[in-house]
Design a protein around this motif. Structure first.
Motif, mmCIF file in Angstrom:
data_model
loop_
_atom_site.group_PDB
_atom_site.id
_atom_site.type_symbol
_atom_site.label_atom_id
_atom_site.label_comp_id
_atom_site.label_asym_id
_atom_site.label_seq_id
_atom_site.Cartn_x
_atom_site.Cartn_y
_atom_site.Cartn_z
ATOM 1 N N PRO A 121 29.791 33.171 35.085
ATOM 2 C CA PRO A 121 30.477 33.916 36.054
ATOM 3 C C PRO A 121 31.949 33.901 36.583
ATOM 4 O O PRO A 121 32.643 34.529 36.972
ATOM 5 C CB PRO A 121 29.376 33.917 37.122
ATOM 6 N N GLY A 122 32.029 32.235 36.532
ATOM 7 C CA GLY A 122 33.458 32.000 37.263
ATOM 8 C C GLY A 122 33.469 32.260 38.604
ATOM 9 O O GLY A 122 32.510 32.131 39.212
ATOM 10 N N GLU A 123 34.573 32.190 39.199
ATOM 11 C CA GLU A 123 34.698 32.082 40.540
ATOM 12 C C GLU A 123 36.062 32.875 40.830
ATOM 13 O O GLU A 123 37.082 32.609 40.222
ATOM 14 C CB GLU A 123 34.997 30.528 41.272
ATOM 15 N N LEU A 124 36.046 33.797 41.961
ATOM 16 C CA LEU A 124 37.010 34.565 42.411
ATOM 17 C C LEU A 124 37.264 34.255 43.831
ATOM 18 O O LEU A 124 36.222 34.095 44.660
ATOM 19 C CB LEU A 124 36.640 36.115 42.334
ATOM 20 N N VAL A 125 38.426 34.092 44.278
ATOM 21 C CA VAL A 125 39.018 33.791 45.550
ATOM 22 C C VAL A 125 39.782 34.919 46.059
ATOM 23 O O VAL A 125 41.125 34.424 45.909
ATOM 24 C CB VAL A 125 39.215 32.269 45.920
ATOM 25 N N PRO A 126 39.553 35.857 46.536
ATOM 26 C CA PRO A 126 40.187 37.024 46.608
ATOM 27 C C PRO A 126 41.461 36.861 47.848
ATOM 28 O O PRO A 126 42.451 37.224 47.685
ATOM 29 C CB PRO A 126 39.354 38.371 47.203
ATOM 30 N N GLU A 127 41.015 36.048 48.809
ATOM 31 C CA GLU A 127 41.976 35.903 49.662
ATOM 32 C C GLU A 127 43.200 35.000 49.352
ATOM 33 O O GLU A 127 44.334 34.955 50.076
ATOM 34 C CB GLU A 127 41.299 35.177 51.138
ATOM 35 N N ALA A 128 43.011 34.262 48.285
ATOM 36 C CA ALA A 128 43.929 33.374 47.845
ATOM 37 C C ALA A 128 44.562 33.882 46.423
ATOM 38 O O ALA A 128 45.385 33.353 46.010
ATOM 39 C CB ALA A 128 43.446 31.939 47.556
ATOM 40 N N TRP A 129 44.108 35.135 46.089
ATOM 41 C CA TRP A 129 44.543 35.841 44.939
ATOM 42 C C TRP A 129 44.376 34.818 43.572
ATOM 43 O O TRP A 129 45.300 34.505 42.704
ATOM 44 C CB TRP A 129 46.048 36.162 45.091
ATOM 45 N N ARG A 130 43.243 34.011 43.697
ATOM 46 C CA ARG A 130 42.983 33.224 42.474
ATOM 47 C C ARG A 130 41.656 33.451 41.860
ATOM 48 O O ARG A 130 40.609 33.842 42.471
ATOM 49 C CB ARG A 130 42.932 31.745 43.228
ATOM 50 N N GLY A 131 41.560 33.198 40.602
ATOM 51 C CA GLY A 131 40.144 33.217 39.910
ATOM 52 C C GLY A 131 40.218 32.265 38.879
ATOM 53 O O GLY A 131 41.085 31.631 38.104
ATOM 54 N N THR A 132 39.193 31.894 38.588
ATOM 55 C CA THR A 132 38.760 30.571 37.603
ATOM 56 C C THR A 132 37.674 30.993 36.636
ATOM 57 O O THR A 132 36.717 31.737 37.154
ATOM 58 C CB THR A 132 38.095 29.293 38.090
ATOM 59 N N PHE A 133 37.891 30.892 35.523
ATOM 60 C CA PHE A 133 36.997 31.603 34.335
ATOM 61 C C PHE A 133 36.735 30.735 33.173
ATOM 62 O O PHE A 133 37.740 30.136 33.000
ATOM 63 C CB PHE A 133 37.583 33.049 33.944
ATOM 64 N N PRO A 134 35.394 30.726 32.618
ATOM 65 C CA PRO A 134 35.179 29.919 31.365
ATOM 66 C C PRO A 134 35.869 30.521 30.475
ATOM 67 O O PRO A 134 36.202 31.673 30.179
ATOM 68 C CB PRO A 134 33.453 29.743 31.331
ATOM 69 N N ALA A 135 36.109 29.476 29.327
ATOM 70 C CA ALA A 135 37.220 30.032 28.209
ATOM 71 C C ALA A 135 36.691 31.180 27.245
ATOM 72 O O ALA A 135 37.275 32.085 26.814
ATOM 73 C CB ALA A 135 37.525 28.703 27.442
ATOM 74 N N GLY A 136 35.220 31.386 27.280
ATOM 75 C CA GLY A 136 34.467 32.281 26.474
ATOM 76 C C GLY A 136 34.405 33.528 27.074
ATOM 77 O O GLY A 136 33.812 34.446 26.625
ATOM 78 N N VAL A 137 34.852 33.776 28.350
ATOM 79 C CA VAL A 137 34.820 35.141 29.132
ATOM 80 C C VAL A 137 35.807 36.102 28.545
ATOM 81 O O VAL A 137 36.690 35.865 28.075
ATOM 82 C CB VAL A 137 35.205 35.039 30.459
ATOM 83 N N THR A 138 35.480 37.557 27.808
ATOM 84 C CA THR A 138 36.200 38.261 27.266
ATOM 85 C C THR A 138 37.422 38.657 28.398
ATOM 86 O O THR A 138 37.237 38.657 29.700
ATOM 87 C CB THR A 138 35.744 39.501 26.838
ATOM 88 N N THR A 139 38.752 39.260 27.818
ATOM 89 C CA THR A 139 39.731 39.524 28.556
ATOM 90 C C THR A 139 39.332 40.891 29.163
ATOM 91 O O THR A 139 39.750 41.064 30.750
ATOM 92 C CB THR A 139 40.986 39.661 27.817
#
Length: 485
Positions: A121-139
């Protein structure tokens, strides 16, 4: 460069002993589990990419699907110990042959390392405008997850439904919205990657800026799997815009369309996208154009404004006014359904061009934006001289032409001739102070053309490759010309 062949002295599939594949399969199964290894490779999609008209299809010793970054590291470490080349693979949507195994100097002895199981699922930090995603997640899923959190990731390659974010980074993918917002590299603040020695490292990070090291993030972005395997991506994002409004205008001739592109650039609004289609592309896609195209349509310009509703509507109106002169038709969709319908049409142009003759050979050449007209004229001349049907469309703001030779893929003689003609498209880019690739990469398809680059530049690239990958196991024969024998 009529077709891409494996190097003459590389081992062919028939030369690989069955016991080697079986032994590799057993070793890899101990790392990732038997269910996630194919030896021999039976899934044909793992042996090809989107270069379907070129007929690129390779062979491999085995295919492996690691489920964690640690498993990726163990696989790469095993490959280094065994001297087995590694061909990293994301969604297999590339147009350069970069993920096709068995077509380079490694012959059939490589393993395909597929990243599709790196898809948590990755991680989203909306208040920091940042997201981290594993490489195999589709665009597509990156876009969706960002929007659900009120965030925006601009790069939008046409294959977003299938391509993966790790592959986007590895090729520095772009798309229409790269004109205003930049290609993938502009959005990456950090990477997790496995280097050719099997080390799992973090490069960059969550901070939006860092100069504590060399730009190793930038080095891997666009490296096409030749310097390591990307396992996770940290993105700097933006708040999701309230509204995106495209405007499309159609013209009776190319000159009027090129003028309109200039007017759009001069009007004071920076469009999110600035696209063009020539007459051949318009004819191929005419049947699916929303509402139908007017008679005599020979060139189209597509622009987009994005932002708050007030700003988007103001900027879209200004862009529409700028490109209206001499237009046969100006289409200004205002509802979400109309906007999505127009972009679906634009995203489908490539498929429409394929359908017109059964196949196409396209190059994503790039020229300075002010030389676009010269490039289009040169593509026309090439078609006339070679006796092939050509067309072009692409990202005018960035100077990227999807310059294309249309061909019947079932006619082998015509296909070989078209491949030779398509090679001339690369000459056009270099003659106009452009580049061989704007967003699809070099891979195998353009490797020979890359040999024309400045020898000092080639030597610098080779030095980087040799320093990070002294065994030469990472995607050998891609991106960089082969070293002298």
């Amino acid at each position: 460069m009529a077709r891409i062949e494996a190097d003459a002295d590389a081992p062919r599939s028939d030369d690989v002993p069955a016991r080697d594949a079986a032994a590799a399969g057993r070793d890899l199964a101990r790392i990732v589990g038997e269910a996630h290894v194919q030896a021999p490779v039976v899934a044909s999609e793992l042996l090809q990419d989107a270069t379907e008209t070129r007929g690129l299809r390779g062979t491999a010793l085995a295919a492996v699907h690691p489920g964690t970054p640690e498993e990726v590291a163990r696989v790469v470490r095993w490959a280094g110990e065994q001297g087995v080349p590694v061909v990293p693979r994301g969604g297999g949507t590339g147009y350069s042959g970069g993920a096709v195994p068995g077509m380079g100097p490694e012959g059939a002895n490589a393993i395909v390392l597929a990243t599709d199981r790196l898809n948590g699922p990755g991680e989203l930090v909306p208040e920091a405008w940042r997201g981290t995603f594993p490489a195999g997640v589709t665009t597509h899923d990156v876009h969706r997850r960002c929007l659900e959190a009120g965030l925006f990731f601009a790069p939008n390659p046409g294959s977003a439904e299938a391509c993966m974010i790790g592959g986007n980074v590895a090729t520095n993918a772009g798309g229409p919205r790269s004109f205003r917002h930049g290609s993938t590299r502009a959005w990456v603040s950090g990477l997790e990657a496995v280097l050719p020695g099997g080390e799992l490292v973090r490069l960059g990070g969550s901070a939006r800026k860092s100069v504590e090291t060399l730009d190793l993030v930038g080095l891997l972005c666009g490296s096409e799997g030749t310097l390591g395997v990307i396992t996770e991506v940290t993105l700097r994002l933006q708040p999701a815009p309230e509204l995106a409004l495209p405007v499309l205008a159609v013209y009776a001739d190319r000159e009027a369309g090129l003028n309109a592109l200039g007017y759009a650039m001069a009007c004071g609004v920076v469009p999110t996208a600035l696209e063009f289609l020539d007459g051949g592309a318009l004819r191929a896609a005419a049947a699916t154009f929303p509402g139908g195209l007017p008679d005599g349509a020979a060139f189209a310009v597509l622009v987009e404004a994005i932002g708050t509703e007030e700003i988007a509507r103001l900027e879209a109106a200004a862009l529409a006014e700028a490109i209206r002169e001499d237009a046969l038709l100006v289409r200004e969709p205002s509802t979400r359904a109309e906007v999505e319908e127009l972009w679906r049409w634009r995203d489908g142009v490539s498929l429409s061009v394929v359908a017109a003759r059964g196949g196409k050979l396209s190059e994503d050449v790039v020229v300075p934006a002010e030389r676009l007209g010269d490039a289009l004229a040169a593509v026309d001349r090439l078609g006339a001289e070679q006796g092939v049907e050509t067309t072009s469309w692409g990202h005018a703001g960035d100077g990227i032409l999807h310059a294309t030779v249309m061909v019947d893929r079932d006619d082998q003689a015509a296909l070989e001739h078209a491949a030779e003609a398509a090679h001339g498209l690369l000459d056009i880019a270099q003659e106009l102070d452009g580049a061989l690739s704007g967003e699809h990469g070099i891979g195998l398809v353009k490797r020979e053309a890359a040999e024309r680059l400045d020898p000092a530049v080639l030597a610098a690239q080779r030095a980087v490759k040799d320093a990070l990958d002294p065994r030469g196991i990472m995607n050998p024969g891609r991106k960089l010309p082969l070293p002298p024998r």
